[in-house]
Design a protein around this motif. Structure first.
Motif, PDB file in Angstrom:
ATOM      1  N   LEU A  64       0.839  -1.206   0.000  1.00 46.81           N
ATOM      2  CA  LEU A  64       0.000   0.000   0.000  1.00 46.81           C
ATOM      3  C   LEU A  64       0.871   1.253   0.000  1.00 46.81           C
ATOM      4  N   THR A  65       1.936   1.253   0.783  1.00 48.77           N
ATOM      5  CA  THR A  65       2.862   2.392   0.789  1.00 48.77           C
ATOM      6  C   THR A  65       3.443   2.605  -0.597  1.00 48.77           C
ATOM      7  N   GLY A  66       3.788   1.519  -1.278  1.00 45.10           N
ATOM      8  CA  GLY A  66       4.319   1.616  -2.635  1.00 45.10           C
ATOM      9  C   GLY A  66       3.319   2.221  -3.609  1.00 45.10           C
ATOM     10  N   VAL A  67       2.064   1.791  -3.507  1.00 43.06           N
ATOM     11  CA  VAL A  67       1.025   2.331  -4.391  1.00 43.06           C
ATOM     12  C   VAL A  67       0.809   3.818  -4.113  1.00 43.06           C
ATOM     13  N   LEU A  68       0.702   4.182  -2.850  1.00 36.99           N
ATOM     14  CA  LEU A  68       0.451   5.587  -2.511  1.00 36.99           C
ATOM     15  C   LEU A  68       1.633   6.480  -2.865  1.00 36.99           C
ATOM     16  N   SER A  69       2.851   6.023  -2.597  1.00 36.95           N
ATOM     17  CA  SER A  69       4.017   6.858  -2.902  1.00 36.95           C
ATOM     18  C   SER A  69       4.233   6.992  -4.411  1.00 36.95           C
ATOM     19  N   TYR A  70       3.633   6.108  -5.182  1.00 43.07           N
ATOM     20  CA  TYR A  70       3.648   6.209  -6.642  1.00 43.07           C
ATOM     21  C   TYR A  70       2.792   7.387  -7.109  1.00 43.07           C
ATOM     22  N   HIS A  71       1.929   7.874  -6.221  1.00 41.80           N
ATOM     23  CA  HIS A  71       1.053   9.013  -6.507  1.00 41.80           C
ATOM     24  C   HIS A  71       1.612  10.330  -5.960  1.00 41.80           C
ATOM     25  N   ILE A  72       2.838  10.302  -5.440  1.00 43.28           N
ATOM     26  CA  ILE A  72       3.455  11.499  -4.872  1.00 43.28           C
ATOM     27  C   ILE A  72       4.693  11.848  -5.691  1.00 43.28           C
ATOM     28  N   LEU A  73       4.763  13.098  -6.107  1.00 42.23           N
ATOM     29  CA  LEU A  73       5.893  13.585  -6.889  1.00 42.23           C
ATOM     30  C   LEU A  73       6.671  14.578  -6.045  1.00 42.23           C
ATOM     31  N   THR A 121       8.441   9.496  -9.526  1.00 47.99           N
ATOM     32  CA  THR A 121       7.588   9.517  -8.340  1.00 47.99           C
ATOM     33  C   THR A 121       8.439   9.310  -7.088  1.00 47.99           C
ATOM     34  N   MET A 122       7.874   9.637  -5.948  1.00 48.83           N
ATOM     35  CA  MET A 122       8.573   9.430  -4.674  1.00 48.83           C
ATOM     36  C   MET A 122       8.796   7.949  -4.404  1.00 48.83           C
ATOM     37  N   GLY A 123       7.977   7.101  -5.009  1.00 52.35           N
ATOM     38  CA  GLY A 123       8.111   5.665  -4.816  1.00 52.35           C
ATOM     39  C   GLY A 123       9.199   5.047  -5.662  1.00 52.35           C
ATOM     40  N   GLY A 124       9.891   5.856  -6.467  1.00 53.65           N
ATOM     41  CA  GLY A 124      10.976   5.346  -7.276  1.00 53.65           C
ATOM     42  C   GLY A 124      10.581   4.929  -8.679  1.00 53.65           C
ATOM     43  N   GLY A 125       9.314   5.030  -9.005  1.00 61.68           N
ATOM     44  CA  GLY A 125       8.855   4.678 -10.346  1.00 61.68           C
ATOM     45  C   GLY A 125       8.758   5.905 -11.236  1.00 61.68           C
ATOM     46  N   THR A 126       8.280   5.685 -12.439  1.00 63.19           N
ATOM     47  CA  THR A 126       8.042   6.801 -13.355  1.00 63.19           C
ATOM     48  C   THR A 126       6.651   6.684 -13.949  1.00 63.19           C
ATOM     49  N   LEU A 127       6.097   7.830 -14.242  1.00 64.81           N
ATOM     50  CA  LEU A 127       4.829   7.945 -14.954  1.00 64.81           C
ATOM     51  C   LEU A 127       5.126   8.618 -16.283  1.00 64.81           C
ATOM     52  N   THR A 128       4.346   8.298 -17.293  1.00 68.28           N
ATOM     53  CA  THR A 128       4.456   8.975 -18.573  1.00 68.28           C
ATOM     54  C   THR A 128       3.284   9.939 -18.678  1.00 68.28           C
ATOM     55  N   ALA A 129       3.587  11.205 -18.918  1.00 71.17           N
ATOM     56  CA  ALA A 129       2.544  12.224 -19.058  1.00 71.17           C
ATOM     57  C   ALA A 129       2.407  12.597 -20.529  1.00 71.17           C
ATOM     58  N   THR A 180       0.205   7.850 -17.368  1.00 69.72           N
ATOM     59  CA  THR A 180       0.161   6.418 -17.645  1.00 69.72           C
ATOM     60  C   THR A 180       1.206   5.707 -16.792  1.00 69.72           C
ATOM     61  N   ASP A 181       0.765   4.608 -16.141  1.00 72.60           N
ATOM     62  CA  ASP A 181       1.698   3.843 -15.310  1.00 72.60           C
ATOM     63  C   ASP A 181       2.419   2.786 -16.153  1.00 72.60           C
ATOM     64  N   ALA A 182       3.277   2.009 -15.523  1.00 71.29           N
ATOM     65  CA  ALA A 182       4.097   1.022 -16.232  1.00 71.29           C
ATOM     66  C   ALA A 182       3.267  -0.062 -16.907  1.00 71.29           C
ATOM     67  N   ALA A 183       2.069  -0.345 -16.375  1.00 69.05           N
ATOM     68  CA  ALA A 183       1.209  -1.378 -16.951  1.00 69.05           C
ATOM     69  C   ALA A 183       0.309  -0.837 -18.056  1.00 69.05           C
ATOM     70  N   GLY A 184       0.358   0.468 -18.293  1.00 71.73           N
ATOM     71  CA  GLY A 184      -0.472   1.060 -19.335  1.00 71.73           C
ATOM     72  C   GLY A 184      -1.787   1.643 -18.857  1.00 71.73           C
ATOM     73  N   THR A 185      -2.051   1.600 -17.548  1.00 75.27           N
ATOM     74  CA  THR A 185      -3.261   2.220 -17.009  1.00 75.27           C
ATOM     75  C   THR A 185      -3.151   3.726 -17.143  1.00 75.27           C
ATOM     76  N   LYS A 186      -4.218   4.338 -17.639  1.00 74.56           N
ATOM     77  CA  LYS A 186      -4.230   5.787 -17.837  1.00 74.56           C
ATOM     78  C   LYS A 186      -5.130   6.455 -16.802  1.00 74.56           C
ATOM     79  N   ALA A 187      -4.661   7.587 -16.299  1.00 79.68           N
ATOM     80  CA  ALA A 187      -5.434   8.409 -15.373  1.00 79.68           C
ATOM     81  C   ALA A 187      -5.451   9.832 -15.912  1.00 79.68           C
ATOM     82  N   LEU A 219      -3.153   4.510 -10.145  1.00 76.05           N
ATOM     83  CA  LEU A 219      -1.965   4.102 -10.888  1.00 76.05           C
ATOM     84  C   LEU A 219      -1.184   3.098 -10.045  1.00 76.05           C
ATOM     85  N   MET A 220      -0.613   2.099 -10.693  1.00 68.50           N
ATOM     86  CA  MET A 220       0.099   1.051  -9.974  1.00 68.50           C
ATOM     87  C   MET A 220       1.562   0.995 -10.396  1.00 68.50           C
TER      88      MET A 220
END
Length: 185
Positions: free
Chosen positions: A102-111, A135-143, A153-160, A181-182
């Motif tokens: 859950l921390t990983g998912v939420l921190s993926y939403h923090i820049l 992201t703060m969680g160490g991942g990247t989003l594509t805008a 868009t997250d790594a799996a292709g989900t768009k928000a 986003l995951m």
């Protein structure tokens, strides 16, 4: 700048302590200015009470982080966005044994830093139609953009889609999004 914040916080605290009724034992309600100076206009305080994102953030202690100095940009999925997750997914994430997930998912939403919608739009334009955002969680989003809407868009292709942008707080900014986003595992 830190001195000014310290002085403002000290002045607000003094104002709150001295704002008592004639008996001196009941503090008066703080003004908007003193509330901001005392940190009551943070991202954590601005999250809708009872929202699924706020409850999740509180359950893993991220509310304390989002109440801190920042600055942060938080992509807050609406409750309807959480409802689009597979049945039981949020309940599973909210279990104590899933705290790290859950921390990983939420921190993926923090820049880190403050990124207004205009800033993201300019980065997309400068990147030829897309940009990568860490992201703060160490991942990247594509805008990217779809018309005048910012799409993340997250790594799996989900768009928000950013549905409500630029809710400014004393320690950053909040953008509401229409999907959760995951991070990649």
């Amino acid at each position: 700048m830190k001195k000014l914040k310290f002085i403002a916080l000290g002045a607000a605290s003094l104002a709150l302590l001295s704002a008592c009724d004639k008996n001196g034992d009941n503090p008066a309600a703080p003004t908007a200015e003193s509330a901001k100076a005392a940190g009551e206009d943070t991202i954590a305080k601005g999250l809708p009470g009872g929202s699924k994102f706020a409850e999740a953030a509180k359950s893993v202690g991220l509310d304390a982080t989002l109440g801190g100095p920042g600055p942060y940009t938080v992509l807050v999925p609406t409750d309807a966005a959480f409802d689009k997750l597979p049945a039981g997914a949020l309940d599973t994430l909210m279990k104590p044994e899933s705290r790290a997930d859950l921390t990983g998912v939420l921190s993926y939403h923090i820049l880190p830093g403050t990124m207004l919608a205009e800033d993201i739009g300019k980065a997309i334009d400068a990147g030829g139609g897309k940009t990568e955002i860490a992201t703060m969680g160490g991942g990247t989003l594509t805008a990217t953009k779809e018309g005048d809407k910012i799409v993340l868009t997250d790594a799996a292709g989900t768009k928000a889609i950013v549905t409500t942008a630029d809710s400014k707080r004393s320690n950053g900014v909040v953008h509401e999004i229409d999907s959760v986003l995951m991070p990649s595992k």
